[in-house]
Design a protein around this motif. Structure first.
Motif, PDB file in Angstrom:
ATOM      1  N   TYR A 135      -2.005  -7.360  -5.832  1.00  0.00           N
ATOM      2  CA  TYR A 135      -0.719  -6.689  -6.037  1.00  0.00           C
ATOM      3  C   TYR A 135       0.358  -7.569  -6.656  1.00  0.00           C
ATOM      4  CZ  TYR A 135      -2.282  -2.816  -3.060  1.00  0.00           C
ATOM      5  OH  TYR A 135      -2.950  -1.740  -2.531  1.00  0.00           O
ATOM      6  N   HIS A 156       3.097   1.769  -2.098  1.00  0.00           N
ATOM      7  CA  HIS A 156       3.318   1.992  -3.537  1.00  0.00           C
ATOM      8  C   HIS A 156       4.761   2.414  -3.863  1.00  0.00           C
ATOM      9  CE1 HIS A 156      -0.824   1.248  -4.603  1.00  0.00           C
ATOM     10  NE2 HIS A 156      -1.223   2.084  -3.672  1.00  0.00           N
ATOM     11  N   GLU A 188       0.812  -1.225   0.000  1.00  0.00           N
ATOM     12  CA  GLU A 188       0.000   0.000   0.000  1.00  0.00           C
ATOM     13  C   GLU A 188       0.839   1.266   0.000  1.00  0.00           C
ATOM     14  OE1 GLU A 188      -2.579  -0.676   3.312  1.00  0.00           O
ATOM     15  OE2 GLU A 188      -3.804  -2.159   2.231  1.00  0.00           O
TER      16      GLU A 188
END
Length: 286
Positions: free
Chosen positions: A178, A141, A139
């Protein structure tokens, strides 16, 4: 410094530094060189790589990483292990040890140290905090090539399983959104000091360049997924209607399910990632 990938040398280091295990940190040190080599191989570490190691412990895997990688950033939360790491890693000039909590770190600053190039993460994670760490990495990124982690066998199965399995849940869907999960090694409890109560597995999560589905709102998708598994015995329509923060009615969920050709009484554990994405996108437009 002697290779720590065995019981004798690990015991000697612990005795030398009079180190006592901290139960709150879930400390279990790997003492099998074959498994260590498998982890390095699975992570595909080369001298061009910058590796983030989470929870180096006494530096066992760090030594192996340092031999293979260009740079290793090892993040250890236990201050009591810092003197041990200074000793066991003293012969490596490509290792930086940070005494910090990975969940509170500025991961973007860490990635900038690598010039914005993708980082490879390798870790022997404490069981109690596996999910927050993995999800925190995704999360954030930051540029990630892969995450290769040692986790409890049950958690490894949960990451790669699909609809209909008892292990299928929010973690399965989040990881598969992901990355591509693959179990690359099985690790019996006997490979650790002290010996844990469960067996482990090494999982390689190869990051996707972009997710395999197109979510209109990623945060909303994950809110729907979490709510769907919070009450497994409830139908999806009831679970989402009663969940806080989503703000949808049972009628809206049933309409969306009907439009998707799904039963109004369907449960979350039967939906694929693609179906959850379609459902969340429809609910956003409702």
């Amino acid at each position: 410094m002697a290779d720590l990938g065995n019981y004798t040398n690990t015991s000697e280091v612990l005795k030398k530094h009079q180190f006592r295990m901290q139960k709150k940190y879930g400390q279990n040190f790997l003492i099998d060189a074959n498994i260590l080599n498998k982890i390095i191989e699975a992570a595909q570490i080369t001298e061009k790589d910058c590796v983030l190691e989470i929870g180096p412990g006494i530096g066992t895997m760090t030594q192996y990483l340092a031999e293979a990688a260009g740079k290793v950033i090892a993040v250890e939360i236990d201050r009591g292990l810092i003197p041990v790491l200074e000793d066991t890693l003293s012969s490596y000039d490509n290792v930086v040890v940070l005494c910090e909590d990975i969940l509170k770190m500025d991961l973007e600053a860490l990635s900038r140290e690598n010039g914005g190039r993708p980082i490879k993460v390798v870790a022997n994670l404490p069981y109690y905090i596996t999910t927050p760490i993995i999800m925190g990495l995704f999360e954030s990124h930051i540029p990630l090539a892969s995450i290769t982690v040692m986790v409890q066998s049950e958690v490894a199965e949960r990451m790669r399983t699909g609809p209909g399995s008892k292990d299928y849940g929010a973690l399965s869907l989040a990881v598969q959104y992901y990355a591509r999960p693959e179990i690359v090694a099985r690790v019996p409890a006997s490979c650790f000091l002290p010996r844990p109560n469960v067996d482990s597995a090494v999982v390689r999560l190869t990051k996707y360049e972009k997710p395999p589905v197109e979510a209109a709102d990623e945060a909303f998708l994950f809110a729907v997924i979490r709510a769907s598994f919070n009450q497994r015995r409830k139908t999806l329509a009831n679970g989402l209607a009663n969940a806080g923060g989503i703000n949808v009615t049972r009628g809206q969920v049933e309409t969306a399910l009907d439009e998707m050709g799904l039963s109004k009484t369907v449960r979350g554990e039967t939906l694929t990632l693609e179906q959850f994405t379609e459902l969340s996108n429809r609910l956003l437009r409702a």
